[in-house]
Design an enzyme around this catalytic site. Sequence first.
Site, PDB file in Angstrom:
ATOM      1  CB  SER A 137      -1.356  -5.378  -2.184  1.00 50.12           C
ATOM      2  OG  SER A 137      -2.721  -5.331  -2.489  1.00 50.12           O
ATOM      3  CG  ASP A 165      -2.031  -1.119   3.120  1.00 48.36           C
ATOM      4  OD1 ASP A 165      -2.419  -1.165   4.300  1.00 48.36           O
ATOM      5  OD2 ASP A 165      -2.683  -0.555   2.224  1.00 48.36           O
ATOM      6  CG  HIS A 230      -2.839  -0.455  -1.399  1.00 50.54           C
ATOM      7  ND1 HIS A 230      -2.901  -1.239  -0.261  1.00 50.54           N
ATOM      8  CD2 HIS A 230      -2.835  -1.336  -2.442  1.00 50.54           C
ATOM      9  CE1 HIS A 230      -2.930  -2.524  -0.613  1.00 50.54           C
ATOM     10  NE2 HIS A 230      -2.883  -2.601  -1.925  1.00 50.54           N
TER      11      HIS A 230
END
Length: 295
Positions: A137, A165, A230
């Site tokens: 992230s 991601d 995610h």
Amino acid sequence: MWKISVFYLLITVGVNFVHGNVQADDIRYFLWNRDTNQERISINNYGNNIDRNAPVKILIHGWMHDINSFWYSNTRQAYVASGANVIAIDWSRHSQQIVAISINRLPNLGEFVAKFVLGLSESQGIPMTRIHILGHSLGAHLAGFAGKSTQRMGGRTLGRITGLDPADIGFTNAVSTQRLDKSDAERVDTILTDAGIGGAGINRSLGHVNFWPNGGIAVQPGCFYYPCSHNRAPIYFTEGILSDLFVSTLCSSYTQYFWGTCRNNPRNIMGERTNFQVTGDFYLTTNVRSPFARG
Ligand SMILES: *[C@@H]1O[C@H](CO)[C@@H](O)[C@H](O)[C@H]1NC(C)=O
């Protein structure tokens, strides 16, 4: 659109009122390998337990997370079993802020991580090519900033960055100096699992090799609630540390892949064993639950 406006509003607040204020001790580093567990180390204080002949895997969590990030323990265990050194980073002091503030501090945080890595490489005699940073992230972009900084401050390029991601908010249209980019390490791979509308992940190929499990859609098979999709990227990668069953196909889109247009194209393996000689966008499908790989 609303996302973009909220982002700019927050970034303005972030820049004007809470300007980056990052100190070396704000980032904590913990080492694991076959000889040690959760040993606190720091810039220029690397202890005596680093295995100088083994690879170094540095884990960077995302926004709001800390040393207990959901993926750290499985990823660490898989790597330690493989003989690697694992260094898990805790940057919760700056990750647990409103998102624009966290984003604003990433370049600065990246400089400290770069100092840590350069010192590690020099003091332990570990070549940069053996150092691999994995970030989830916002942590993926932090890894990118660290990679830019090792080049700028030390003239040395990281071996590998894996972007799990990478976050989209504020990064989708960012130029290469403001986000994770393939120039940040010798080898950059990404796994995109939340790229669709409403997802937290970027819909953009930032690496030399980019994997799009199930097309990168925001609702991965078996997921029902945010942030399941995610969070799938680190979970898939971790399964791919010990297995080479995430066989993926080079293709121009998931639709083309789905209809079999790319069936004779080169393959790659998502996970630790990615081949960086074949670059581009690779597609695969997964199972709905672990083990996710379908071979
Ligand atoms: C990413 O963007 C492309 C181009 O706009 C689009 O075709 C694709 O469906 C998007 N991917 C996802 C997973 O939403």
